[in-house]
Design a protein around this motif. Structure first.
Motif, PDB file in Angstrom:
ATOM      1  N   LEU A  16      60.307 -32.137   1.933  1.00  0.00           N
ATOM      2  CA  LEU A  16      60.012 -31.554   1.106  1.00  0.00           C
ATOM      3  C   LEU A  16      58.786 -30.646   1.015  1.00  0.00           C
ATOM      4  CD1 LEU A  16      61.495 -34.806  -1.519  1.00  0.00           C
ATOM      5  CD2 LEU A  16      62.155 -32.487  -1.108  1.00  0.00           C
ATOM      6  N   TYR A  17      57.822 -31.064   1.445  1.00  0.00           N
ATOM      7  CA  TYR A  17      56.219 -30.462   1.518  1.00  0.00           C
ATOM      8  C   TYR A  17      56.725 -28.963   2.505  1.00  0.00           C
ATOM      9  CZ  TYR A  17      52.525 -28.758   3.684  1.00  0.00           C
ATOM     10  OH  TYR A  17      51.334 -28.230   4.388  1.00  0.00           O
ATOM     11  N   ASP A  22      57.607 -23.290   1.726  1.00  0.00           N
ATOM     12  CA  ASP A  22      58.749 -21.796   1.313  1.00  0.00           C
ATOM     13  C   ASP A  22      58.376 -21.636  -0.093  1.00  0.00           C
ATOM     14  OD1 ASP A  22      58.779 -22.146   3.761  1.00  0.00           O
ATOM     15  OD2 ASP A  22      61.036 -23.311   4.189  1.00  0.00           O
ATOM     16  N   THR A  23      58.965 -22.533  -1.446  1.00  0.00           N
ATOM     17  CA  THR A  23      58.688 -21.940  -2.308  1.00  0.00           C
ATOM     18  C   THR A  23      58.023 -21.267  -2.967  1.00  0.00           C
ATOM     19  OG1 THR A  23      58.724 -24.219  -3.453  1.00  0.00           O
ATOM     20  CG2 THR A  23      61.092 -23.379  -3.195  1.00  0.00           C
ATOM     21  N   HIS A  24      56.614 -21.556  -2.122  1.00  0.00           N
ATOM     22  CA  HIS A  24      55.558 -21.161  -3.101  1.00  0.00           C
ATOM     23  C   HIS A  24      55.344 -19.730  -2.620  1.00  0.00           C
ATOM     24  CE1 HIS A  24      51.205 -20.626  -4.246  1.00  0.00           C
ATOM     25  NE2 HIS A  24      50.544 -20.915  -2.831  1.00  0.00           N
ATOM     26  N   LYS A  28      55.016 -15.743  -4.344  1.00  0.00           N
ATOM     27  CA  LYS A  28      53.877 -15.099  -4.095  1.00  0.00           C
ATOM     28  C   LYS A  28      54.462 -13.443  -3.437  1.00  0.00           C
ATOM     29  CE  LYS A  28      49.486 -17.556  -2.221  1.00  0.00           C
ATOM     30  NZ  LYS A  28      48.936 -17.683  -2.272  1.00  0.00           N
ATOM     31  N   PHE A  29      55.769 -14.154  -2.743  1.00  0.00           N
ATOM     32  CA  PHE A  29      56.426 -12.440  -2.515  1.00  0.00           C
ATOM     33  C   PHE A  29      57.225 -12.059  -3.565  1.00  0.00           C
ATOM     34  CE2 PHE A  29      57.224 -14.069   2.329  1.00  0.00           C
ATOM     35  CZ  PHE A  29      56.265 -13.432   2.737  1.00  0.00           C
ATOM     36  N   ASN A  30      57.489 -12.793  -4.822  1.00  0.00           N
ATOM     37  CA  ASN A  30      57.956 -12.173  -6.043  1.00  0.00           C
ATOM     38  C   ASN A  30      56.836 -11.724  -6.465  1.00  0.00           C
ATOM     39  OD1 ASN A  30      61.148 -12.929  -5.315  1.00  0.00           O
ATOM     40  ND2 ASN A  30      60.273 -15.079  -6.413  1.00  0.00           N
ATOM     41  N   ASP A  31      56.192 -12.457  -6.985  1.00  0.00           N
ATOM     42  CA  ASP A  31      55.092 -11.419  -7.929  1.00  0.00           C
ATOM     43  C   ASP A  31      54.248 -10.382  -7.281  1.00  0.00           C
ATOM     44  OD1 ASP A  31      54.543 -13.422  -9.017  1.00  0.00           O
ATOM     45  OD2 ASP A  31      53.086 -14.925  -8.377  1.00  0.00           O
ATOM     46  N   TRP A  32      53.800 -10.386  -5.715  1.00  0.00           N
ATOM     47  CA  TRP A  32      53.624  -9.088  -5.215  1.00  0.00           C
ATOM     48  C   TRP A  32      54.815  -7.658  -5.286  1.00  0.00           C
ATOM     49  CZ3 TRP A  32      52.451 -11.667   0.502  1.00  0.00           C
ATOM     50  CH2 TRP A  32      50.688 -12.224   0.766  1.00  0.00           C
TER      51      TRP A  32
END
Length: 124
Positions: A16-17, A22-24, A28-32
């Motif tokens: 889960l960690y 990975d989702t975090h 970030k990639f999506n924001d960039w």
């Protein structure tokens, strides 16, 4: 039985960690990518014309923007280099030559003073 359950819980929590990390990272990639997409859309939507008054194509606009960024980067690098030179006090060749001349003059003055001292010592 308890050990097996404990190991399964540890494995599940580590999985889960890793998934949350990975989702975090994906967020970030999506924001960039959204920011870059907005920047490209702005460049594409801006109207720019050449010397003849014809509107530039997207690639020409991108090349113009790249030239602007290059000039800005070069000026910032030039400013930073001059600040670094001032901070670490790097001497220019002219300054080194002037210091060498002063050093030679000081050596000559010291030699004269030593000669005078020797002359005074021999008189006494």
């Amino acid at each position: 039985m308890k050990t097996k359950t404990l190991i399964e819980l540890v494995t599940l929590s580590s999985s889960l960690y890793v998934l949350s990390r990975d989702t975090h990272l994906l967020d970030k990639f999506n924001d960039w990518s959204e920011k870059r997409k907005e920047g490209l859309n702005k460049i594409a939507s801006d109207s720019a014309t050449d010397e003849e008054g014809n509107e530039l194509e997207l690639m020409d606009k991108i090349l113009n923007k790249a030239d602007q960024v290059k000039e800005e980067l070069e000026s910032k690098i030039e400013e930073l280099v001059s600040k670094v030179y001032k901070k670490i006090n790097i001497a220019h060749l002219d300054e080194i030559k002037a210091l060498n001349e002063k050093f030679e003059q000081a050596d000559a003055a010291i030699a004269l003073l030593e000669a005078r001292v020797n002359k005074l010592e021999t008189k006494s």
